[in-house]
Scaffold this motif. Structure first.
Motif, mmCIF file in Angstrom:
data_model
loop_
_atom_site.group_PDB
_atom_site.id
_atom_site.type_symbol
_atom_site.label_atom_id
_atom_site.label_comp_id
_atom_site.label_asym_id
_atom_site.label_seq_id
_atom_site.Cartn_x
_atom_site.Cartn_y
_atom_site.Cartn_z
ATOM 1 N N TRP A 295 0.858 -1.186 0.000
ATOM 2 C CA TRP A 295 0.000 0.000 0.000
ATOM 3 C C TRP A 295 0.886 1.225 0.000
ATOM 4 C CZ3 TRP A 295 -1.180 -4.348 2.688
ATOM 5 C CH2 TRP A 295 -2.426 -4.929 2.410
ATOM 6 N N GLN B 194 -2.371 -8.299 -6.901
ATOM 7 C CA GLN B 194 -3.537 -7.794 -6.184
ATOM 8 C C GLN B 194 -3.873 -6.427 -6.769
ATOM 9 O OE1 GLN B 194 -4.927 -9.555 -3.375
ATOM 10 N NE2 GLN B 194 -3.278 -9.821 -1.918
ATOM 11 N N GLU C 19 -8.849 -13.841 -9.261
ATOM 12 C CA GLU C 19 -10.196 -13.804 -8.705
ATOM 13 C C GLU C 19 -11.065 -12.782 -9.433
ATOM 14 O OE1 GLU C 19 -10.189 -13.464 -4.473
ATOM 15 O OE2 GLU C 19 -12.363 -13.319 -4.361
ATOM 16 N N LEU D 285 -14.591 -13.641 -10.947
ATOM 17 C CA LEU D 285 -15.808 -12.885 -10.639
ATOM 18 C C LEU D 285 -16.429 -12.299 -11.904
ATOM 19 C CD1 LEU D 285 -14.597 -11.101 -7.400
ATOM 20 C CD2 LEU D 285 -16.456 -12.747 -7.539
ATOM 21 N N LEU E 10 -14.216 -4.577 -4.412
ATOM 22 C CA LEU E 10 -15.046 -5.713 -4.793
ATOM 23 C C LEU E 10 -16.382 -5.246 -5.368
ATOM 24 C CD1 LEU E 10 -15.372 -8.801 -4.765
ATOM 25 C CD2 LEU E 10 -16.401 -8.571 -2.512
ATOM 26 N N SER E 11 -17.036 -4.302 -4.687
ATOM 27 C CA SER E 11 -18.353 -3.904 -5.181
ATOM 28 C C SER E 11 -18.227 -3.081 -6.459
ATOM 29 C CB SER E 11 -19.156 -3.180 -4.100
ATOM 30 O OG SER E 11 -18.615 -1.918 -3.833
ATOM 31 N N GLN F 166 -18.100 -5.750 -8.951
ATOM 32 C CA GLN F 166 -19.413 -6.380 -9.120
ATOM 33 C C GLN F 166 -20.340 -5.491 -9.937
ATOM 34 O OE1 GLN F 166 -20.061 -6.941 -4.968
ATOM 35 N NE2 GLN F 166 -19.604 -9.127 -5.017
ATOM 36 N N MET G 200 -23.491 -4.222 -1.609
ATOM 37 C CA MET G 200 -23.798 -3.484 -2.845
ATOM 38 C C MET G 200 -24.864 -2.423 -2.605
ATOM 39 S SD MET G 200 -22.285 -4.074 -5.666
ATOM 40 C CE MET G 200 -23.504 -3.357 -6.750
ATOM 41 N N GLU H 248 -16.808 -1.560 3.490
ATOM 42 C CA GLU H 248 -17.549 -2.744 3.898
ATOM 43 C C GLU H 248 -16.580 -3.881 4.150
ATOM 44 O OE1 GLU H 248 -20.072 -3.023 0.297
ATOM 45 O OE2 GLU H 248 -19.448 -0.922 0.309
ATOM 46 N N GLU I 83 -14.946 -7.326 3.638
ATOM 47 C CA GLU I 83 -14.790 -7.991 2.350
ATOM 48 C C GLU I 83 -15.600 -9.267 2.136
ATOM 49 O OE1 GLU I 83 -13.056 -5.363 0.153
ATOM 50 O OE2 GLU I 83 -13.174 -7.400 -0.603
ATOM 51 N N ASP J 27 -18.054 -11.454 1.910
ATOM 52 C CA ASP J 27 -19.164 -11.862 1.044
ATOM 53 C C ASP J 27 -18.906 -11.480 -0.392
ATOM 54 O OD1 ASP J 27 -21.245 -9.019 1.539
ATOM 55 O OD2 ASP J 27 -19.261 -9.369 2.354
ATOM 56 N N GLY J 28 -19.101 -12.432 -1.261
ATOM 57 C CA GLY J 28 -18.880 -12.133 -2.663
ATOM 58 C C GLY J 28 -17.506 -12.539 -3.146
ATOM 59 N N ARG J 29 -16.576 -12.715 -2.231
ATOM 60 C CA ARG J 29 -15.252 -13.160 -2.645
ATOM 61 C C ARG J 29 -15.334 -14.648 -2.994
ATOM 62 N NH1 ARG J 29 -10.475 -10.401 -1.012
ATOM 63 N NH2 ARG J 29 -9.486 -12.098 -2.140
ATOM 64 N N VAL J 30 -14.457 -15.074 -3.876
ATOM 65 C CA VAL J 30 -14.470 -16.491 -4.223
ATOM 66 C C VAL J 30 -13.193 -17.211 -3.791
ATOM 67 C CG1 VAL J 30 -16.133 -16.322 -6.109
ATOM 68 C CG2 VAL J 30 -13.723 -15.974 -6.588
ATOM 69 N N THR J 31 -12.233 -16.462 -3.230
ATOM 70 C CA THR J 31 -11.056 -17.125 -2.675
ATOM 71 C C THR J 31 -10.844 -16.600 -1.259
ATOM 72 O OG1 THR J 31 -9.446 -15.435 -3.287
ATOM 73 C CG2 THR J 31 -9.943 -17.099 -4.952
ATOM 74 N N ILE K 65 -7.903 -15.496 -0.262
ATOM 75 C CA ILE K 65 -6.620 -14.792 -0.310
ATOM 76 C C ILE K 65 -6.766 -13.454 0.401
ATOM 77 C CG2 ILE K 65 -4.918 -13.764 -1.847
ATOM 78 C CD1 ILE K 65 -5.947 -15.900 -3.940
ATOM 79 N N ASP K 66 -5.946 -13.223 1.401
ATOM 80 C CA ASP K 66 -6.107 -11.990 2.166
ATOM 81 C C ASP K 66 -5.357 -10.840 1.498
ATOM 82 O OD1 ASP K 66 -3.430 -12.119 2.820
ATOM 83 O OD2 ASP K 66 -3.736 -12.508 4.954
ATOM 84 N N GLN K 67 -5.354 -9.697 2.167
ATOM 85 C CA GLN K 67 -4.783 -8.486 1.576
ATOM 86 C C GLN K 67 -3.266 -8.581 1.384
ATOM 87 O OE1 GLN K 67 -6.663 -5.722 0.418
ATOM 88 N NE2 GLN K 67 -8.039 -7.450 0.518
#
Lengths: 349, 291
Positions: free
Chosen positions: A133, A206, A244, A248, A306-307, A310, B1, B26, B28, B30-34, B36-38
């Motif tokens: 970061w 990432q 990922e 998605l 993520l959103s 999406q 969302m 928010e 994270e 929900d919605g993730r598929v793996t 894998i963390d930050q």
């Protein structure tokens, strides 16, 4: 006959962002005048923004600033995607354009009190030695190889000098992460609309996204907050591995070789499937920025990384079924002039 | 969302619906598929590594710990260890050991070198490897209160030949002390023996290393016996770990910088304490293989 409201000049009004910011500011009751500057005509419908056509380097800016007595300049016209113009154009628009802008804003007697610059997290680059970061203060590690990155770095160094010399001007630089949005064409968005999405074999970077709405909201926030100044990263919370992202988005990967990736891409760019060179490093090492500074300043996001993704994917799905939902808009100078200035038009009070 | 965006709002390039902001970032999952963390670490990948590494840790190296209770059960701490072996076995063993015994993740701070290699970089990140940048270390230790492991000697230690074994190299520029001070976390030194004998380096080629762009190209005893496979095959040396008393610094955290002399002094003190403990462990070791 100047009123009390804000008078705002927006550069790059023909870009998606310029148009969107103008739209957002038009609905602001405090904003009295909006002047949009660009070399091309606006691409979105604008109610009361006055469009001025300029050459690419904004040489008429000094005259324009004096004539319109704007108090705020939003510099949204910089190119942050190499595929949007050749090296020459990037240099003219980003470096020379910004120099002209800073000269006009910093001139003796200039009425400008706020300068908002839309920059990009491309200024941090992407490389193996990077922190995960970048904070606004973390120095760049990877060398800048592409013209667009070099021009943004030049611009930011001019800005630093400008801030030192012009304490009376509140300067806000917003560095935006990779933008995703259903309505905007961005390098990563484009990569995710191809039948197969590019992925460099053996790398799973990432990636951090920012939603198109948050970009506009952040710029409007910077205009509104009269005490805000400095450099701020703007990006959604969290980072997502590119593999990922593809999962998605429901995309199969198109594997690029890990070595000589640029060379392998050369024939693809011949047939119009090229990727901006600054994206190759991003797809290798990724990039993340620390967004806490802007959050502390009171900004709140509608989207996480993520959103944002999406929403982008949902927008693509809709487009795949019904096609473009935003009808193309064509700027007609005399029509726009009529609605703005003709005595026949009745303006509601 | 966020909800409620209708198509009408986006047609004819109309006003951008500037929605009121949702609650800030928010969570994270929900919605993730793996998973894998930050940091790129994956708990699933870790579990897989643990399954493969468990037998090696237990039966091949017969790893044994002393003073494991000195590692804090909560909060950030910087673990500092000595480094050895052409392809060092100490890092994965320490990470595996602490994760198994204390049930806490350990992030291994290492040279950026891995990140540039296709495949290797990704696998390394999934297992908990993190590029050793001060910003990363600070975030791990201060903001997230995690355990981070660092080898201050760096590749100077793994790139030393067998005759130099167990002689600690310079502790870099003392950056690890600086970070621990800034983050306000203790340093927990860990000394390891057995790692030098698991993969002794007999010679190295500087020319090849320059050509390949790697820190060193080793010729190990393992390679003499096993050929190129020797890069993966470790000798079954008995591995012992000893955790030393945590060191806390009497300085305020989050300073712009700390006195260079103090940082150097503390780093050197830690290095000497570790060297003493290594010699102590070696003094009590009867056999390289049986401990």
């Amino acid at each position: 006959m100047r009123g009390v409201g804000r008078r705002i000049l927006i550069t790059g009004i023909a870009s998606f962002w310029g148009g969107r910011i103008a739209q957002a500011l038009e609905s602001h009751p405090d904003v009295e005048v909006i002047v949009g500057l660009d070399s091309d005509a606006p691409v979105v419908a604008l109610e009361r923004t006055e469009f001025v056509r300029a050459d690419e380097t904004y040489s008429i800016l000094a005259r324009l600033v004096t004539a319109t007595q704007v108090d705020t300049v939003v510099h949204a016209g910089m190119i942050v995607d190499s595929t949007r113009g050749g090296d020459r154009r990037i240099h003219e628009l980003n470096t020379i354009g910004t120099l002209n802008l800073l000269a006009a804003v910093g001139a003796a007697g200039s009425p400008v009190r706020s300068l908002i610059v839309k920059s990009s997290t491309l200024v941090y680059g992407a490389g193996p030695k990077d922190p995960y970061w970048f904070s606004e203060k973390t120095p760049r590690v990877a060398p800048a190889r592409t013209r667009v990155e070099r021009s943004l770095l030049e611009v930011e160094s001019y800005l630093n000098a400008f801030v030192e010399d012009n304490r009376q001007v509140r300067t806000v630089t917003l560095r935006f992460a990779s933008v995703l949005g259903a309505d905007i064409d961005t390098p990563l968005g484009r990569a995710l609309t191809l039948p197969l999405a590019p992925r460099i074999a053996g790398f799973d970077p990432q990636i951090q996204f920012v939603a198109q709405d948050d970009v506009v909201r952040a710029l409007v926030f910077a205009v509104e907050q009269e005490n805000l100044s400095g450099i701020f990263n703007v990006a959604g919370a969290g980072r997502i591995p590119w593999s990922e992202v593809l999962a998605l988005a429901g995309k199969a990967p198109f594997l690029l070789p890990p070595f000589a990736t640029g060379l392998a891409l050369a024939p693809l760019s011949r047939i119009g499937l090229g990727m901006a060179p600054e994206i190759i490093d991003l797809l290798r090492y990724g990039r993340g920025v620390d967004t806490r500074k802007l959050l502390r300043a009171g900004f709140s996001y509608t989207h996480s990384s993520l959103s944002a993704l999406q929403e982008f994917v949902e927008g693509r799905r809709l487009k795949a079924v019904v096609g473009e939902i935003v009808p193309t808009y064509r700027y007609e100078a005399d029509v726009e002039a009529f609605f703005r200035h003709s005595p026949a038009v009745v303006t509601p009070n | 969302m966020p909800q409620g965006r209708s198509i009408e709002q986006t047609t004819h390039g109309a006003l951008l619906p500037l929605r009121p902001a949702a609650n800030p970032p928010e969570p994270e999952p929900d919605g993730r598929v793996t998973d894998i963390d930050q940091w790129g670490r994956s708990a699933k990948a870790r579990a897989l590594i643990a399954r493969l590494y468990g037998p090696l840790y237990k039966h091949w190296f017969r790893a044994e710990w002393e003073g494991l209770e000195k590692i804090p059960a909560v909060g950030g701490a910087l673990l500092v260890a000595n480094h050895a072996g052409a392809i060092p076995v100490d890092a994965p063993l320490i990470m595996h050991g602490i994760e198994q015994e204390l049930d806490r993740p350990v992030y291994g701070l290492a040279d950026y070198f891995f990140r540039g290699f296709p495949g290797v970089g990704t696998a390394w990140a999934r297992g908990g490897g993190v590029t050793a940048h001060p910003d990363n270390a600070y975030r791990l230790l201060h903001d997230e209160g995690q355990l981070a492991l660092v080898f201050p000697e760096g590749t100077k230690a793994t790139g030393k030949v067998y005759s130099q074994r167990y002689k600690l190299r310079r502790f870099g520029r003392g950056g690890f002390v600086d970070i621990a001070m800034r983050a306000g976390v203790p340093i927990v030194p860990i000394v390891v023996i057995g790692s030098e004998e698991a993969m002794p380096m007999l010679a190295k080629s500087a020319t090849l290393a320059r050509l390949l762009g790697v820190p060193y190209v080793p010729l190990t005893a393992n390679m003499l016996l096993l050929g190129p496979l020797g890069l993966l095959g470790y000798f079954p040396a008995k591995i012992r770990f000893r955790v030393l008393d945590p060191i806390t610094f009497d300085v305020p955290p989050d300073q712009e910088r700390y006195p260079r002399s103090q940082v150097f002094d503390e780093a050197e003190k830690i290095r000497q304490a570790m060297q003493v403990e290594i010699y102590d462990l070696l003094r009590h070791r009867r056999s390289v293989w049986f401990g």
